[in-house]
Enzyme design. Structure first.
Site, short mmCIF file in Angstrom:
data_model
loop_
_atom_site.label_atom_id
_atom_site.label_comp_id
_atom_site.label_asym_id
_atom_site.label_seq_id
_atom_site.Cartn_x
_atom_site.Cartn_y
_atom_site.Cartn_z
N ALA A 1 0.84 -1.20 0.00
CA ALA A 1 0.00 0.00 0.00
C ALA A 1 0.87 1.25 0.00
CB ALA A 1 -0.90 0.01 1.22
N GLY A 2 0.33 2.31 -0.57
CA GLY A 2 1.00 3.61 -0.55
C GLY A 2 1.54 4.03 -1.90
N ASP B 1 0.01 3.11 -4.99
CA ASP B 1 -1.16 3.45 -5.80
C ASP B 1 -2.30 3.83 -4.84
OD1 ASP B 1 -2.96 3.86 -7.81
OD2 ASP B 1 -3.16 1.74 -8.36
N ASN C 1 8.57 8.77 4.97
CA ASN C 1 7.41 9.53 4.49
C ASN C 1 6.57 9.99 5.67
OD1 ASN C 1 4.41 8.42 4.42
ND2 ASN C 1 5.75 6.62 4.40
N PHE D 1 -1.78 10.21 4.72
CA PHE D 1 -3.02 9.80 4.04
C PHE D 1 -3.52 10.88 3.08
CE2 PHE D 1 -4.75 6.65 7.52
CZ PHE D 1 -3.74 5.78 7.20
N ASN E 1 -6.01 -0.48 8.04
CA ASN E 1 -4.71 0.11 8.36
C ASN E 1 -4.82 0.95 9.62
OD1 ASN E 1 -2.22 1.30 8.43
ND2 ASN E 1 -2.57 2.62 6.65
N SER F 1 -0.43 3.48 10.40
CA SER F 1 0.32 4.60 9.82
C SER F 1 0.74 5.55 10.93
CB SER F 1 -0.52 5.36 8.81
OG SER F 1 0.13 6.59 8.52
N ASN G 1 3.92 -2.07 8.84
CA ASN G 1 4.00 -0.71 8.29
C ASN G 1 5.40 -0.12 8.50
OD1 ASN G 1 2.99 1.84 7.29
ND2 ASN G 1 0.97 1.16 7.95
N THR G 2 5.52 1.19 8.27
CA THR G 2 6.82 1.87 8.46
C THR G 2 7.09 2.03 9.96
OG1 THR G 2 5.69 4.01 8.39
CG2 THR G 2 6.57 3.16 6.31
N GLY H 1 12.10 0.57 3.85
CA GLY H 1 13.27 0.19 3.06
C GLY H 1 14.27 -0.61 3.87
N TYR I 1 7.70 -1.99 -1.39
CA TYR I 1 7.53 -0.67 -1.99
C TYR I 1 8.89 0.04 -2.11
CZ TYR I 1 5.71 4.12 -2.68
OH TYR I 1 5.45 5.37 -3.16
#
Ligand SMILES: Cc1cc2nc3c(=O)[nH]c(=O)nc-3n(C[C@H](O)[C@H](O)[C@H](O)COP(=O)(O)O)c2cc1C
Length: 363
Positions: A61-62, A64, A110, A114, A170, A173, A243-244, A265, A315
């Site tokens: 996710a994120g 598109d 990031n 949202f 989700n 975030s 998630n991040t 990453g 991603y």
């Protein structure tokens, strides 16, 4: 075809502001001719949540957020695509700059918050591709200023179930203040009860829609005990881990690592993989897990399966490595099967989970 074009373009994209580069990439994917990807090796097929995935490598996710290019992504070789996070109403997200490449670390930060064109726009696009096939999951979130967050998720479940292969809740975030509080036991139990209830209400028209929960890698193990217990008792279909991170692991050296936001990453890989293994040992096979966080090579994807993933998503590494990474991961998975003389990916899942959970905590 998309791959070759993209290889030529990557240095140029890298010279742009990251958010402009992303917008341009989505525009180019929109223009790309529709191609059917070559059929995947049968050994890559995975059945999970009642769905048949042609291969286990998903777009996270994120990328598109507004469901503009799911078919172009499926055509690039992904086995599934998760669009979103989509919020009920359109909202702009945080002020720019809000997306940063950590070139020295292979990471991304990031704090988009949202940014979303909202449910109506996404629904229109998804309805237009109904029947196109392919597994397209819809990741949903709450508006920043909503009076009732739980009601936002319930409404999104009802609206998107008819066009979704699965729906991801989700609650992880880090860029919407207070959102991650929905992971607290009592709140999460109520949220999932109401979302699953909504799913049951719409099943007659929408068909069965698996519900996944996406969690943060920053939870304590006590939080994780609660969350897995609640997900099991509420019969959630699976977990995405995750998630991040708001942490900044030791060894991250890019000067931009001081920016506020969620880190993804390569630097996320050790923590994300540890949380995946911790989740796997708690889930005891009751539901499958999607492993995400720092997959940037075939070997990293194999490690996610061994830590407990039935499917993976990526991603950030695409920013540095491009879409060719998808094919590289699929080849690495087949090589891992052949090396260990395994018949199917299922035989890889969780083989290292106990060992990973016994390692010192990653810092
Ligand atoms: C720019 C960016 C935007 C993201 N937006 C979302 C989002 O809207 N919803 C979500 O659930 N995850 C979002 N994520 C998290 C990814 O889906 C993924 O969980 C995370 O980045 C770890 O995978 P990676 O290390 O392969 O990037 C975003 C990640 C990035 C880098």
């Amino acid at each position: 075809m998309i791959g070759a074009f993209e290889r030529l373009l990557r240095p140029f994209l890298h010279s742009l502001d990251p958010e402009d580069a992303h917008a341009l990439t989505v525009r180019l994917l929109k223009l790309a001719p529709r191609v059917r990807p070559p059929a995947d090796d049968k050994r890559l097929a995975v059945r999970a949540f009642g769905l048949n995935f042609p291969n286990p490598v998903g777009m996270a996710a994120g990328f598109d957020k507004n469901a503009e290019v799911p078919d172009a992504l499926l055509g690039s070789g992904f086995g599934f695509v998760e669009v979103g996070t989509i919020t009920p109403e359109p909202q702009p997200g945080n002020p720019r700059p809000r997306l940063f490449r950590l070139d020295a670390d292979g990471g991304v930060i990031n704090r988009l918050g949202f940014n979303s064109q909202g449910a109506d726009a996404a629904l229109r696009r998804l309805a237009a591709r109904a029947g196109a096939g392919g597994i397209v999951g819809i990741n949903v979130g709450a508006n920043r200023n909503t009076p009732d967050r739980v009601a936002d998720y319930v409404r999104m479940m009802e609206r998107f179930a008819p066009v979704a292969s699965y729906v991801t809740i989700n609650v992880s975030s880090p860029n919407t203040p207070g959102l991650r509080d929905l992971q607290q036991a009592a709140v999460l139990d109520d949220l999932l009860a109401r979302v699953i209830d909504a799913r049951e209400r719409v099943t007659r028209n929408a068909g069965p829609t698996p519900v996944l929960l996406k969690i943060a890698p920053d939870l304590t193990l006590a939080d994780l005990d609660d969350i897995v217990g609640i997900a099991r008792s509420r019969r959630v279909d699976g977990l995405i881990v995750g998630n991040t991170t708001i942490s900044r692991p030791a060894g991250v050296r890019d000067p931009k690592s001081g920016e506020a936001g969620g880190l993804s990453g390569r630097p996320l890989f050790p923590l994300g993989t540890r949380m995946l293994a911790e989740t796997y040992v708690r889930a005891e096979g009751v539901f499958p897990l999607i492993g995400a966080g720092g997959i940037d090579t075939g070997a990293a994807a194999v490690a996610k399966f061994r830590a407990g993933a039935s499917l993976v998503q990526l991603y950030s590494a695409l920013v540095f490595r491009g879409l060719g990474l998808v094919g590289e991961i699929k080849s690495a998975l087949l090589t891992a099967l052949e090396r260990d003389r395994l018949a199917a990916l299922a035989d890889l899942i969780g083989t290292d989970a106990a060992a990973v959970t016994a390692e010192p905590w990653p810092h």
